[in-house]
Design an enzyme around this catalytic site. Structure first.
Site, short mmCIF file in Angstrom:
data_model
loop_
_atom_site.label_atom_id
_atom_site.label_comp_id
_atom_site.label_asym_id
_atom_site.label_seq_id
_atom_site.Cartn_x
_atom_site.Cartn_y
_atom_site.Cartn_z
N THR A 83 -49.52 -63.06 35.45
CA THR A 83 -50.14 -63.66 35.48
C THR A 83 -50.56 -62.04 36.74
O THR A 83 -51.06 -62.66 38.37
CB THR A 83 -50.17 -64.78 36.29
OG1 THR A 83 -49.44 -65.22 37.46
CG2 THR A 83 -49.98 -66.15 35.01
N LYS A 203 -45.86 -73.37 44.70
CA LYS A 203 -45.76 -71.20 45.07
C LYS A 203 -46.27 -70.95 45.32
O LYS A 203 -45.75 -69.74 46.18
CB LYS A 203 -45.65 -71.42 43.44
CG LYS A 203 -45.25 -70.13 42.96
CD LYS A 203 -44.44 -69.56 42.77
CE LYS A 203 -43.86 -67.87 42.86
NZ LYS A 203 -42.72 -67.83 43.01
N CYS A 257 -44.97 -60.22 44.74
CA CYS A 257 -45.74 -61.33 44.54
C CYS A 257 -45.76 -62.17 45.67
O CYS A 257 -47.04 -62.06 46.05
CB CYS A 257 -44.21 -61.64 44.57
SG CYS A 257 -43.22 -61.98 43.20
N ARG A 320 -42.48 -51.23 42.34
CA ARG A 320 -44.56 -52.15 42.60
C ARG A 320 -44.65 -51.99 43.87
O ARG A 320 -43.86 -53.59 44.26
CB ARG A 320 -44.39 -53.34 42.08
CG ARG A 320 -44.04 -52.85 40.08
CD ARG A 320 -43.53 -53.94 39.24
NE ARG A 320 -42.51 -54.62 39.20
CZ ARG A 320 -42.01 -55.81 38.55
NH1 ARG A 320 -43.21 -56.87 37.95
NH2 ARG A 320 -40.36 -56.68 39.46
N1 SAJ Z 1 -40.48 -57.83 54.30
C1 SAJ Z 1 -41.47 -57.31 55.58
N2 SAJ Z 1 -40.69 -58.41 57.17
C2 SAJ Z 1 -39.99 -59.11 56.74
C3 SAJ Z 1 -39.90 -59.75 55.79
C4 SAJ Z 1 -40.07 -58.85 54.19
O1 SAJ Z 1 -42.17 -56.30 56.04
O2 SAJ Z 1 -39.83 -59.60 57.57
C5 SAJ Z 1 -41.34 -56.70 53.48
C6 SAJ Z 1 -39.94 -56.57 53.20
O3 SAJ Z 1 -39.89 -54.96 53.07
C7 SAJ Z 1 -41.21 -56.26 51.33
C8 SAJ Z 1 -41.69 -57.73 51.64
O4 SAJ Z 1 -41.99 -57.98 52.66
O5 SAJ Z 1 -42.18 -55.11 51.06
C9 SAJ Z 1 -41.45 -59.01 50.12
O6 SAJ Z 1 -39.85 -58.33 50.09
P1 SAJ Z 1 -39.07 -60.04 50.59
O7 SAJ Z 1 -38.16 -59.58 49.74
O8 SAJ Z 1 -40.03 -60.83 51.48
O9 SAJ Z 1 -39.89 -61.07 49.06
P2 SAJ Z 1 -39.95 -60.28 47.55
O10 SAJ Z 1 -41.30 -60.47 46.85
O11 SAJ Z 1 -38.74 -59.98 46.78
O12 SAJ Z 1 -39.69 -62.24 46.41
C10 SAJ Z 1 -40.66 -62.93 47.04
C11 SAJ Z 1 -39.44 -64.40 47.24
N3 SAJ Z 1 -40.64 -65.19 47.91
C12 SAJ Z 1 -40.56 -66.06 49.44
O13 SAJ Z 1 -39.54 -65.19 50.64
C13 SAJ Z 1 -41.75 -67.29 49.82
C14 SAJ Z 1 -39.26 -65.21 46.90
O14 SAJ Z 1 -38.35 -66.19 46.85
C15 SAJ Z 1 -40.27 -65.10 45.71
O15 SAJ Z 1 -39.94 -66.19 44.34
C16 SAJ Z 1 -40.81 -64.54 44.63
O16 SAJ Z 1 -41.60 -63.57 45.70
C17 SAJ Z 1 -42.17 -64.63 43.29
O17 SAJ Z 1 -41.63 -64.11 42.42
O18 SAJ Z 1 -42.79 -65.09 44.27
#
Ligand code: SAJ
Length: 431
Positions: A83, A203, A257, A320
Site C-alpha cells: 500500500t 500499526k 515502513c 529501499r
Molecule cells: N534508525 C535510526 N535510528 C535508530 C533506529 C533506526 O536512524 O535508532 C533508522 C535505520 O537506520 C533505518 C530506519 O531507521 O534507516 C528504519 O530501521 P528499523 O530497523 O528501525 O525499522 P524497519 O523499517 O526495518 O522495520 C520497521 C519496524 N517497526 C518498528 O520498529 C516500529 C518493524 O517492526 C515493522 O514491522 C516494519 O517497520 C514494518 O513493516 O512496518
C-alpha cells in the site's frame, strides 16, 4: 481448493504462506508477478532473509504449498499486498482493491478474509468489506473479516513472524476468534484480540512512534554539533534514567515502513499531525545537513565523495528509501562526483543512483568518504582500506568506525552528532 489463499508473496506474504503450509494446512500463494511465481516454482527465493530459503524449501517439500496467478476457493484469504503512500499524497490502495476483487469470484459463505497490508484506518471495513459486498454477501452476516498487521523487522522476518505478539482486529469478536485460530498455527507470541479500526491505528502509531523518536535523536544530535557535546555519549548517559530511551541519530530514516507509514496519518489528519510532519522533515533533512557539514570541513564542488552503504540499515541488502540515495543525489546536484558502495545491495542502478560492490574503486580518488550504513563489515575497515582516497576527510554518520586508527594514519574524522565544527557549519548555513 485450498485451506488458505495468501495473496501477495512479498516479504511478509511468502514467509506467512510457508509457515502456514509447514503447519499442515494446504496453502495457495498468489502473486501477479509471473516471474516471481515461476522463480518460486523452480525453487528460487530472495536469499538475503535469514531462514527464508529453508522455510520455502520445506513448504514445497511438505506438499502443502502451491503458487499461482489467481485465487481459488479457500476457507481463508490473507491479503499481503503493498500500500504505497507518497509524501503529501493519500495512500494508494489499488493493490488492496485488485487483490480484493480477485477474491470476489471465489468467495463463499463462511469464509474468512484477513487484511495484513498497512492501511489508513477504516480500510478493512470501508474498502475491502464494501468491495466484497458486491458478491451479494455481507461481511459478518455471510463471511468474516479481520485486520491483522505484521510487525516484523526486515532481516529477521521469519523469526519475528513466529515470535512476535500480534494484534488481531475483527469486525466482530467472532471474526477475530477465527483469525486467531489461523495465526495460532505458527505463532508463539501472544495473539491479542481487538477490532479492525484499533488494529489499523496501532500499526500506524507504532511506526510513527519510531519515526518521531528517531527525529528527536537527530534534533538532539544537531544541538550537540553546535554545542561541542558528543551526542553518542550524551544519549548513553541520558538513557541511564529509568524512564528515558532515546534512539540513535543517523543519516536519516530509510526502508519502506517507518518513513512511509506516518504519511497515512499526516495526509488523513493534517491538523492533528504537526509533530509527525516535523519528524519527517527532520529525518529527511539529515542528508542535506551532512553535505553542509562536509562543505564546512572544506570539501569543494568537483571533489569526489565516496558513500559507504546503500542499504537502508545494517546487514541487509534492501536499498529501499535509503538515505544514501538522497545524499548522493543532493551531492551530485551541488557538483560533487559521487560513488556509492555496498557489500550486499546488488550492483546496478537503484533509485537513480549507481551502486557498486568494489570498495577500492569507490574510494579511489575520493576527497571524502561518508559512512552511511552501519554494516558489520564496515566496522572492520582500517586506515589501509581508505588508502585509495586522494583526500583525508572521513565523515561517520553512525559513530561506528575506529577513529583512533584512522586519525593515527592522518585522516581527519568527523562524526555526526559530535560538536567542534559548529561555527564552520553555521558559516556554511549563512552562505
Ligand atoms: N534508525 C535510526 N535510528 C535508530 C533506529 C533506526 O536512524 O535508532 C533508522 C535505520 O537506520 C533505518 C530506519 O531507521 O534507516 C528504519 O530501521 P528499523 O530497523 O528501525 O525499522 P524497519 O523499517 O526495518 O522495520 C520497521 C519496524 N517497526 C518498528 O520498529 C516500529 C518493524 O517492526 C515493522 O514491522 C516494519 O517497520 C514494518 O513493516 O512496518
Amino acid at each position: 481448493m485450498a485451506d488458505v489463499c495468501v495473496i501477495g508473496l512479498g516479504y511478509v506474504g511468502l514467509p506467512t504462506a510457508c509457515l502456514l503450509a509447514n503447519s499442515g494446512v494446504r496453502v495457495l500463494g498468489v502473486d501477479t508477478n509471473a516471474d516471481k511465481v515461476s522463480a518460486l516454482n523452480s525453487g528460487r527465493t530472495r536469499a538475503a532473509e535469514t531462514g527464508l530459503d529453508t522455510l520455502v524449501l520445506a513448504a514445497f517439500a511438505s506438499g502443502n504449498l502451491r503458487v499461482g496467478a489467481a485465487p481459488e476457493p479457500s476457507e481463508t484469504f490473507v491479503i499481503c499486498v503493498p500500500t504505497p503512500v507518497a509524501p503529501g499524497e493519500g495512500a494508494d490502495l489499488s493493490a488492496v482493491e485488485s487483490a480484493t476483487r480477485s477474491i470476489l469470484p471465489v468467495l463463499a459463505r463462511g469464509n474468512l478474509v484477513i487484511v495484513e497490508s498497512t492501511s489508513p484506518v477504516g480500510t478493512t471495513r470501508n474498502c475491502v468489506g464494501r468491495l466484497l459486498a458486491a458478491s451479494g454477501m455481507e461481511p459478518e452476516t455471510d463471511f468474516h473479516l479481520a485486520y491483522c498487521p505484521e510487525r516484523v523487522l526486515p532481516g529477521k522476518t521469519v523469526a519475528e513472524l513466529v515470535n512476535n505478539d500480534r494484534l488481531i482486529g475483527g469486525l466482530t469478536p467472532a471474526s477475530a476468534e477465527r483469525a486467531k485460530g489461523l495465526y495460532a498455527r505458527f505463532s508463539s507470541g501472544r495473539l491479542v484480540l481487538t477490532d479492525d479500526l484499533t488494529a489499523e491505528m496501532c500499526k500506524l502509531m507504532e511506526n510513527a512512534f519510531r519515526d518521531v523518536n528517531i527525529a528527536l535523536a537527530n534534533a538532539f544530535s544537531r544541538i550537540a554539533e553546535e554545542t561541542g557535546v558528543d551526542i553518542w555519549q550524551a544519549i548513553g548517559h541520558a538513557n541511564l534514567h529509568p524512564r528515558v530511551n532515546i534512539l540513535q541519530p543517523g543519516p536519516g530514516v530509510g526502508g519502506h515502513c517507518i518513513p512511509v507509514d506516518p504519511w497515512f496519518l499526516i495526509t488523513g489528519f493534517p491538523e492533528d499531525t504537526a509533530l509527525l510532519r516535523a519528524a519527517r522533515e527532520i529525518n529527511d533533512g539529515q542528508p542535506a545537513r551532512i553535505i553542509k557539514r562536509l562543505v564546512a570541513c572544506g570539501l569543494a564542488p568537483g571533489e569526489k565523495i565516496a558513500v559507504l552503504g546503500a542499504a537502508y540499515k545494517a546487514n541487509v541488502d534492501d536499498p529501499r528509501g535509503s538515505p544514501s540515495f538522497a545524499l548522493a543525489r543532493e551531492a551530485a546536484a551541488l557538483g560533487f562526483p559521487v560513488a556509492v558502495h555496498d557489500p550486499f545491495v546488488p550492483p546496478g542502478e537503484h533509485d537513480g543512483v549507481a551502486v557498486a560492490d568494489d570498495l577500492a574503486g569507490c574510494l579511489a580518488e575520493a576527497a571524502a568518504a561518508v559512512l552511511v550504513t552501519d554494516h558489520e563489515s564496515y566496522r572492520r575497515l582500517g586506515s589501509g582500506d581508505f588508502a585509495p582516497m586522494s583526500g583525508k576527510l572521513i565523515y561517520d554518520t553512525r559513530g561506528f568506525l575506529d577513529h583512533d586508527d584512522l586519525r593515527r594514519a592522518g585522516f581527519v574524522v568527523h562524526t555526526l552528532g559530535i560538536g567542534g565544527k559548529g561555527e564552520a557549519a553555521d558559516k556554511a548555513d549563512q552562505s
